[in-house]
Design an enzyme around this catalytic site. Sequence first.
Site, PDB file in Angstrom:
ATOM      1  N   LYS A  15       0.742  -1.169   0.085  1.00  0.00           N
ATOM      2  CA  LYS A  15      -0.060  -0.127  -0.023  1.00  0.00           C
ATOM      3  C   LYS A  15       0.936   1.158   0.057  1.00  0.00           C
ATOM      4  CE  LYS A  15      -2.000  -0.988   3.938  1.00  0.00           C
ATOM      5  NZ  LYS A  15      -1.440  -2.379   4.109  1.00  0.00           N
ATOM      6  N   ARG A  90      -9.366   1.257   9.251  1.00  0.00           N
ATOM      7  CA  ARG A  90      -9.102  -0.126   9.627  1.00  0.00           C
ATOM      8  C   ARG A  90     -10.202  -1.009  10.131  1.00  0.00           C
ATOM      9  NH1 ARG A  90      -3.059   0.816   8.904  1.00  0.00           N
ATOM     10  NH2 ARG A  90      -1.863  -1.113   9.374  1.00  0.00           N
ATOM     11  N   ARG A 129      11.754  -5.287   5.023  1.00  0.00           N
ATOM     12  CA  ARG A 129      11.464  -3.555   4.457  1.00  0.00           C
ATOM     13  C   ARG A 129      12.345  -2.934   5.547  1.00  0.00           C
ATOM     14  NH1 ARG A 129       5.385  -1.858   5.140  1.00  0.00           N
ATOM     15  NH2 ARG A 129       5.500  -2.831   7.302  1.00  0.00           N
ATOM     16  N   ARG A 162      11.752  -1.216  11.042  1.00  0.00           N
ATOM     17  CA  ARG A 162      10.655  -0.892  12.077  1.00  0.00           C
ATOM     18  C   ARG A 162      10.685  -1.867  13.117  1.00  0.00           C
ATOM     19  NH1 ARG A 162       5.421   0.504   8.400  1.00  0.00           N
ATOM     20  NH2 ARG A 162       4.562  -0.581  10.068  1.00  0.00           N
ATOM     21  N   ARG A 173      -0.244  -8.915  13.272  1.00  0.00           N
ATOM     22  CA  ARG A 173      -0.641  -7.811  12.751  1.00  0.00           C
ATOM     23  C   ARG A 173      -1.687  -8.241  11.773  1.00  0.00           C
ATOM     24  NH1 ARG A 173       4.423  -4.644  11.088  1.00  0.00           N
ATOM     25  NH2 ARG A 173       3.230  -3.675   9.557  1.00  0.00           N
TER      26      ARG A 173
HETATM   27  P1  ADP Z   1       1.518  -1.521   7.413  1.00  0.00           P
HETATM   28  O1  ADP Z   1       1.794  -0.609   6.629  1.00  0.00           O
HETATM   29  O2  ADP Z   1       2.624  -2.591   7.719  1.00  0.00           O
HETATM   30  O3  ADP Z   1       0.049  -2.094   7.089  1.00  0.00           O
HETATM   31  P2  ADP Z   1       1.030   0.804   9.051  1.00  0.00           P
HETATM   32  O4  ADP Z   1       2.444   1.630   8.874  1.00  0.00           O
HETATM   33  O5  ADP Z   1      -0.217   1.235   8.245  1.00  0.00           O
HETATM   34  O6  ADP Z   1       1.476  -0.726   8.843  1.00  0.00           O
HETATM   35  O7  ADP Z   1       0.623   0.750  10.751  1.00  0.00           O
HETATM   36  C1  ADP Z   1       1.532   0.536  11.982  1.00  0.00           C
HETATM   37  C2  ADP Z   1       0.645   0.376  13.045  1.00  0.00           C
HETATM   38  O8  ADP Z   1       0.365   1.512  13.343  1.00  0.00           O
HETATM   39  C3  ADP Z   1      -0.314  -0.623  13.190  1.00  0.00           C
HETATM   40  O9  ADP Z   1       0.070  -1.784  13.258  1.00  0.00           O
HETATM   41  C4  ADP Z   1      -1.469   0.081  14.177  1.00  0.00           C
HETATM   42  O10 ADP Z   1      -0.738  -0.057  15.540  1.00  0.00           O
HETATM   43  C5  ADP Z   1      -1.035   1.673  13.846  1.00  0.00           C
HETATM   44  N1  ADP Z   1      -2.256   1.992  12.864  1.00  0.00           N
HETATM   45  C6  ADP Z   1      -1.999   2.646  11.856  1.00  0.00           C
HETATM   46  N2  ADP Z   1      -3.100   2.769  11.085  1.00  0.00           N
HETATM   47  C7  ADP Z   1      -3.984   2.587  12.024  1.00  0.00           C
HETATM   48  C8  ADP Z   1      -5.525   2.696  12.023  1.00  0.00           C
HETATM   49  N3  ADP Z   1      -6.062   3.229  11.055  1.00  0.00           N
HETATM   50  N4  ADP Z   1      -6.209   2.429  13.216  1.00  0.00           N
HETATM   51  C9  ADP Z   1      -5.444   1.868  14.380  1.00  0.00           C
HETATM   52  N5  ADP Z   1      -4.206   1.890  14.314  1.00  0.00           N
HETATM   53  C10 ADP Z   1      -3.298   2.247  13.082  1.00  0.00           C
HETATM   54  P1  ADP Z   2       2.366  -1.722   3.079  1.00  0.00           P
HETATM   55  O1  ADP Z   2       2.268  -0.359   3.176  1.00  0.00           O
HETATM   56  O2  ADP Z   2       1.079  -2.536   2.644  1.00  0.00           O
HETATM   57  O3  ADP Z   2       2.452  -2.240   4.565  1.00  0.00           O
HETATM   58  P2  ADP Z   2       4.833  -1.593   1.630  1.00  0.00           P
HETATM   59  O4  ADP Z   2       4.508  -0.747   0.570  1.00  0.00           O
HETATM   60  O5  ADP Z   2       5.682  -1.017   3.042  1.00  0.00           O
HETATM   61  O6  ADP Z   2       3.457  -2.372   2.193  1.00  0.00           O
HETATM   62  O7  ADP Z   2       5.738  -2.849   1.250  1.00  0.00           O
HETATM   63  C1  ADP Z   2       6.046  -3.848   1.935  1.00  0.00           C
HETATM   64  C2  ADP Z   2       7.686  -4.316   1.692  1.00  0.00           C
HETATM   65  O8  ADP Z   2       7.221  -5.015   0.414  1.00  0.00           O
HETATM   66  C3  ADP Z   2       8.511  -3.235   1.153  1.00  0.00           C
HETATM   67  O9  ADP Z   2       9.968  -3.707   1.679  1.00  0.00           O
HETATM   68  C4  ADP Z   2       8.429  -2.838  -0.299  1.00  0.00           C
HETATM   69  O10 ADP Z   2       9.706  -2.421  -0.742  1.00  0.00           O
HETATM   70  C5  ADP Z   2       8.005  -4.514  -0.722  1.00  0.00           C
HETATM   71  N1  ADP Z   2       7.066  -4.577  -1.554  1.00  0.00           N
HETATM   72  C6  ADP Z   2       6.205  -3.742  -1.890  1.00  0.00           C
HETATM   73  N2  ADP Z   2       5.329  -3.944  -3.229  1.00  0.00           N
HETATM   74  C7  ADP Z   2       6.118  -4.972  -3.724  1.00  0.00           C
HETATM   75  C8  ADP Z   2       5.857  -5.781  -4.964  1.00  0.00           C
HETATM   76  N3  ADP Z   2       4.875  -5.610  -5.697  1.00  0.00           N
HETATM   77  N4  ADP Z   2       6.820  -6.657  -5.223  1.00  0.00           N
HETATM   78  C9  ADP Z   2       8.081  -7.148  -4.304  1.00  0.00           C
HETATM   79  N5  ADP Z   2       8.001  -6.384  -3.082  1.00  0.00           N
HETATM   80  C10 ADP Z   2       7.270  -5.433  -2.870  1.00  0.00           C
END
Ligand code: ADP
Ligand code: ADP
Length: 216
Positions: A15, A90, A129, A162, A173
């Site tokens: 995302k 979420r 990541r 992270r 998660r």
């Molecule tokens: P990822 O990119 O791996 O999905 P995020 O960076 O979006 O993770 O989120 C990291 C953490 O921040 C989540 O595990 C949660 O604890 C918190 N968080 C992010 N967005 C929300 C939300 N919309 N509602 C509640 N907690 C959130």
């Molecule tokens: P999210 O925000 O949904 O948690 P991220 O965009 O942070 O996901 O991506 C998670 C990890 O996967 C990062 O290390 C990113 O570089 C990698 N990644 C994202 N999209 C792809 C893809 N299409 N193919 C391979 N690796 C990817």
Amino acid sequence: MPTFIVLLGPPGVGKGTQAKILAEQTGLVHVSSGELFRENLKNQTELGKLAKAYIDKGELVPDDVTISMIRERLSRPDCKMGAILDGFPRTPVQADALEKMLSEFNGQVDTVPYITGEESVLVERVSGRWTCRASGHIYHEKFSPPHQLGVCDVDGSELYQRDDDKVETVKKRIQVYRNQTMPLVDYYRQRGKLVEIDGMQAVEVVNAALLTCCMN
Ligand code: ADP
Ligand code: ADP
């Protein structure tokens, strides 16, 4: 009318990566709830201190706190034309709150790309990541490595892993996503906004699919 795009999908599906590319292509602002929380953590604000306990455990920060943080962000002038929402909503409570606040801003959720992925790949993606300290640019040690180890290609800042990207927390998660966020798939499908995209494809292929569904 402003344009609001909600990126839905499990942790690690891409995302953030896609939101950053789409923001450049469309000129819409990228609003990431996770990045907003991490900024608050870095600046040691009250919000950051409150959120930390939840983030560390891989749980969701309570709805009321999260909703007011997003409301404040979306009311800033740079969101006048709309935004790409990444990580929010979420929960169904957050989705209802978003509908209400967007109607105040004369907008609505236009499209909800639902990016899907298999659990084993999500864990592999998240555990490799690396995130940029200055502005959250995203890398992967195998799939999209930076030119120079540990340094962001875009702004030269330090890359870090992270704390909540440890395998155990990632699994938690994904479970939280299944229980609390998956209901949004039906929520937006029933409203005719959902477009499913296979997130296991290459970054450029996912981007092309996103552009098609968001520009129509
Ligand atoms: P990822 O990119 O791996 O999905 P995020 O960076 O979006 O993770 O989120 C990291 C953490 O921040 C989540 O595990 C949660 O604890 C918190 N968080 C992010 N967005 C929300 C939300 N919309 N509602 C509640 N907690 C959130
Ligand atoms: P999210 O925000 O949904 O948690 P991220 O965009 O942070 O996901 O991506 C998670 C990890 O996967 C990062 O290390 C990113 O570089 C990698 N990644 C994202 N999209 C792809 C893809 N299409 N193919 C391979 N690796 C990817």
